[in-house]
Design an enzyme around this catalytic site. Structure first.
Site, PDB file in Angstrom:
ATOM      1  CE  LYS A  34     133.067 -83.369  34.547  1.00 54.21           C
ATOM      2  NZ  LYS A  34     133.286 -84.548  33.691  1.00 54.21           N
TER       3      LYS A  34
ATOM      4  CD  GLU B 111     136.101 -85.577  31.410  1.00 57.11           C
ATOM      5  OE1 GLU B 111     135.514 -84.871  30.574  1.00 57.11           O
ATOM      6  OE2 GLU B 111     135.872 -85.534  32.636  1.00 57.11           O
TER       7      GLU B 111
ATOM      8  CG  ASP C 169     135.271 -85.447  25.667  1.00 56.62           C
ATOM      9  OD1 ASP C 169     136.006 -85.739  26.637  1.00 56.62           O
ATOM     10  OD2 ASP C 169     134.035 -85.624  25.684  1.00 56.62           O
TER      11      ASP C 169
ATOM     12  CG  ASP D  20     133.859 -90.617  32.409  1.00 58.72           C
ATOM     13  OD1 ASP D  20     133.361 -90.928  31.314  1.00 58.72           O
ATOM     14  OD2 ASP D  20     133.839 -89.446  32.845  1.00 58.72           O
TER      15      ASP D  20
END
Lengths: 256, 639
Positions: B72, B173, B195, B10
């Site tokens: 990210k 994800e 999420d 992850d």
């Protein structure tokens, strides 16, 4: 993204034939469409149409639950995730087969797309004209369909009303009576749409009967085929037209 | 090697994790300090050494110009579209960036592209896994937000490559979280995964049936997450300090980072406490003190949380469901620990969401499950399969700047579409195609993927060529294009100008560069491999002691073997891989005779009751494998 060094064999959009029978690359036995029946290895995709891919006759009436089961079952055997450790060639084939499976499922499960697809297969609709690069080609859904002949007057009247209503709204004088008329017209077309759904189903049954006769060995005269295909095309055309009208009215009524 | 472990990673905005399947359960692999989470922080210390994770926290405050977080947010994005990020985050763009060049961020004296920075984090996770297994790790499954576009996905793959990992699959994800959840519950039904991570928000709706996880629809926002909450609170605090104390901390990056750290801790605390007391020591001995109540906090962040509602409604609409038809809701991401978020989810879906799985770890655990599926499936995952979708429509720009969609959003992938093009001018040999991703009508409002030039079309009258261009979205959601002119059968050469991202050559160069810079890594790898070899031969030696062949040795021989084994054991505990290698060789040499004896015994057993002819046909290969004489003899003895 990545580019293939070599392109794949051209994938035809209007294929006609059944699955070719070729020997299995791995064990040499005569293979089935996606897997060799002898050794089970995945095969390169054959140029079949979407109905054949699922082993189905060209029926428009479809058991959706069965289609879904078959799609899941084929996914369990074809999906690239299951070939992560196989040879590069097998990985490529599984990718091609699975994208074809997903495309086929997507088209066949939707009643309108399934009907349109069949019409294209049977040559009833004009084929896809190649685009000029950059040219504004008529996108399938976005194209404005022509007015069904028997509705010319009604539609002419409706267009006038829409213009009047829009102009009124713009200048701050929303015409409530006109609004109600437009809402009522929208309701009419919604009802027509509903009737069409029934007509479509009827058309399917007729078509499926022809397919069954033919596979039983009877020959069906071309005009009869032509007639039912044209009827289906007409139903779809009207359907698209009515849906557009309803959208147009809704847009006019709701825009601020 | 067929037995190398494939790990699940992850790569998060705030924290990163690595996990793998241990028997029936996925487990997170801890770092050297025992922690499961590796903060996605990268810094370069004064000696030029890269520091990742917890160790980089102090550097972020002491030397903020040498550190970076939330990288990210910049993955797969171009210089033009990060204006917002630059305002909200202390990213420093390299000064010597040429126009059209891939974005680079300054860290101390060096500058790096976002994939290179992400690769530092991935390398740390790789090391943690290799240390844990005492074996090399070369393949991984890495997760990405479901709403990541093509360029963002490609950037993630590039990061993996630079870190020395073959990325077997990118997994979305929320889907990964569903895998971890589904493995656990084993029930059929419709599941919504909400999420809310550090930088991105995803909502996915899946149908679980008999081990198949089919995504029905997905939606989200790649600019929405815990970071936005942090920035909001940070802004309020900074304004407060300026207003109350007349100090503008914004001019002191180090102090801003220290304040940010406190703000984040306060945010965490407010999930379990009703109020928190803020106390920060400022330059020149001043203090900033404030009490914050949870109610206040929730009011402040309400607009941010409200932005998750739209995507949830769109996803349900695309899936053709209303909330009542959803059986379970799963919460993922640290930000879902905020009580107000749970409440919002409860209101949206009309049911109590699941939170029993650790929201920080569930994505990594799911990635480990997918790694297991790809690796050939243990019993636990042999009936499991993921059918994911592409989140964004793929289209081609036509004259007038209008987009013609060729693959619609939420289409199951892999998916393909073939479009036909022709020429407008006699003898035209090139055709240009602009591919975009997005839902808007006009190409300029969508995300530009790439411009393709189809070259080498045989000269023909205008309108005659028929070029079939096939667009294929693979299982990672990444686009591949191939083209062929159908009349001549000629394959068109395709020149791609990707709108963002690194070229293949650039990635290869970075892989090589990172290899040189990581001398230490290479040595460590050799050490691990040497230790592995030592373990194998020592274990085989132990077993050999039990076999009857051991009795056939003269005392001098067996004593020598015992002594060399002891020497090797000691060498193994040390850091000198040369010494270990030498030890292995020595022990191997000394054991050759024993190995032959064991082989003879095995052959004798096998030959019992056979004719000479049969024996000759089934004769095992007697030549011992170098370094593994025992292992081979082991096998022959019929283990």
């Amino acid at each position: 993204m990545s580019i293939q060094a070599k392109s794949q064999p051209a994938i035809p959009v209007l294929p006609n034939g059944e699955a070719e029978h070729k020997p299995c690359w791995s064990c040499g036995d005569m293979r089935a469409a996606y897997f060799c029946s002898s050794c089970g290895k995945v095969q390169p995709p054959a140029p079949t149409d979407y109905f054949s891919f699922f082993g189905l006759p060209r029926h428009l009436g479809l058991d959706l639950a069965a289609l879904e089961r078959e799609m899941l079952a084929l996914s369990r055997r074809l999906h690239p995730d299951l070939y992560a450790r196989a040879s590069a060639q097998e990985q490529d084939w599984s990718l091609q087969q699975t994208s074809k499976l997903n495309n086929a499922y997507r088209i066949l499960r939707d009643p309108i797309q399934r009907t349109e697809y069949l019409l294209r297969l049977e040559g009833a609709k004009p084929g896809e004209a190649p685009k000029l690069a950059g040219e504004s080609a008529p996108a399938r859904a976005a194209q404005k369909p022509t007015v069904p002949a028997d509705l010319l007057e009604e539609v002419f009247e409706l267009n006038l009303q829409l213009e009047e209503y829009r102009a009124g709204k713009k200048s701050g004088n929303e015409d409530c009576a006109l609004r109600r008329e437009l809402e009522s017209a929208s309701g009419n077309f919604a009802t027509k749409l509903h009737t069409l759904a029934g007509e479509l189903k009827g058309g399917w049954q007729e078509w499926d009967a022809i397919v069954d006769s033919e596979s039983a060995g009877e020959s069906v005269p071309p005009p009869a085929r032509r007639r039912i295909l044209d009827r289906l095309a007409d139903v779809l055309h009207r359907r698209r037209y009515f849906a557009n009208i309803i959208d147009e009215i809704s847009a006019a009524l709701n825009e601020s | 090697m067929a037995n190398d472990k494939v790990v699940g990673i992850d790569l998060g905005t705030t924290n990163s994790l690595v996990a793998y399947m241990e028997g029936e359960q996925p487990v997170v692999i801890p770092g050297e300090d025992g922690s499961h989470l590796v903060p996605s922080l990268v810094a370069i210390d004064r000696d030029g050494k890269t520091v990742v994770g917890n160790a980089a926290r102090a550097l972020l405050i002491e030397t903020p110009e040498r550190a970076v977080y939330s990288i990210k947010r910049l993955m797969g994005r171009g210089v033009e579209d990060i204006a917002e990020e630059l305002q909200l985050f202390p990213f420093r763009m390299a000064e010597d960036l040429a126009p059209g060049e891939v974005l680079r961020i300054q860290l101390g004296e060096h500058s790096f592209t976002p994939p290179e920075i992400s690769a530092f984090i991935l390398r740390q996770l790789k090391r943690n896994a290799e240390r844990y297994f005492a074996a090399p790790v070369k393949q991984a499954v890495i997760t990405v937000p479901a709403y990541f576009n093509d360029a963002q996905r490609q950037a993630t793959k590039d990061a993996g490559r630079i870190a020395g990992l073959e990325v077997l699959r990118l997994v979305n994800e929320p889907t990964a979280a569903a895998l971890a959840y589904g493995l656990d519950k084993r029930s059929n039904g419709v599941v919504a995964v909400y999420d809310l991570g550090g930088g991105t928000f995803d909502i996915s709706i899946l149908k679980l049936s008999d081990g198949i996880f089919e995504v029905m629809a997905t939606n989200g926002n790649t600019h929405l997450g815990g970071d936005d909450i942090d920035n909001l609170l940070l802004g309020v605090a900074l304004d407060d300090i300026r207003g109350d104390l007349g100090i503008d901390l914004r001019s002191e990056p180090g102090a801003v980072q220290a304040l940010r750290r406190q703000v984040i801790e306060a945010k965490h605390a407010l999930s379990t406490q009703e109020s928190i007391r803020f106390d920060l020591l400022l330059p020149e001995g001043r203090r900033y003190q404030r009490e914050i109540a949870r109610a206040q906090f929730e009011q402040m962040i309400a607009p941010i949380l409200q932005r998750t509602v739209g995507p949830c409604r769109y996803a349900m609409r695309d899936a053709g469901l209303d909330p009542g038809q959803i059986d379970e809701v799963v919460l993922v991401g640290g930000s879902t620990r905020i009580p107000r978020v749970r409440q919002l989810v409860r209101e949206l879906f009309g049911r109590e969401p699941h939170g029993e799985m650790n929201p920080d770890e569930v994505v990594a655990l799911g990635a480990a499950v997918q790694a297991d599926i790809l690796g050939g499936a243990s019993d636990a995952t042999k009936d499991m399969l993921l059918l994911d979708v592409t989140p964004l429509s793929l289209g081609i720009e036509n004259l007038g700047g209008v987009v013609a969609k060729i693959i619609h959003r939420n289409s199951t992938i892999p998916a393909s579409a073939t479009e036909y093009f022709t020429t407008g001018v006699d003898g035209q040999t090139n055709v240009a195609v602009h591919v975009v991703q997005g839902e808007r009508e006009l190409a300029k409002d969508c995300r530009s993927l790439a411009r393709f030039d189809l070259r080498g079309i045989p000269p023909m009258p205008a309108g005659l060529p028929r070029i079939a261009v096939k667009f294929l979205l693979d299982a990672n959601g990444i686009l591949h294009v191939s083209a062929r002119e159908q009349r001549s059968g000629q394959e068109s050469e395709i020149q791609v100008q990707p709108s963002y991202g690194l070229s293949d050559e650039q990635v290869v160069a970075m892989v090589l560069e990172s290899f040189d810079a990581a001398e230490e890594d290479f040595e460590k790898r050799l050490l691990i491999e040497a230790r592995n070899e030592a373990n194998t031969i020592l274990a085989a030696t132990e077993k050999a002691k039990q076999s009857p062949a051991w009795q056939l040795l003269v005392p001098a021989e067996s004593a020598q073997i015992v002594e060399l084994a002891k020497y090797l054991q000691e060498a193994r505990e040390g850091e000198d891989f040369e010494k270990i290698r030498q030890g292995v060789q020595a022990l191997n040499l000394a054991s050759m005779h024993l190995a032959e004896l064991m082989m003879d015994a095995a052959v004798a057993t096998a030959l019992k009751g056979k004719t000479m002819g049969e024996a000759a046909a089934g004769q095992p290969d007697v030549a011992p494998v170098a370094g593994h004489a025992f292992a081979k003899a082991d096998i022959e003895e019929g283990r």
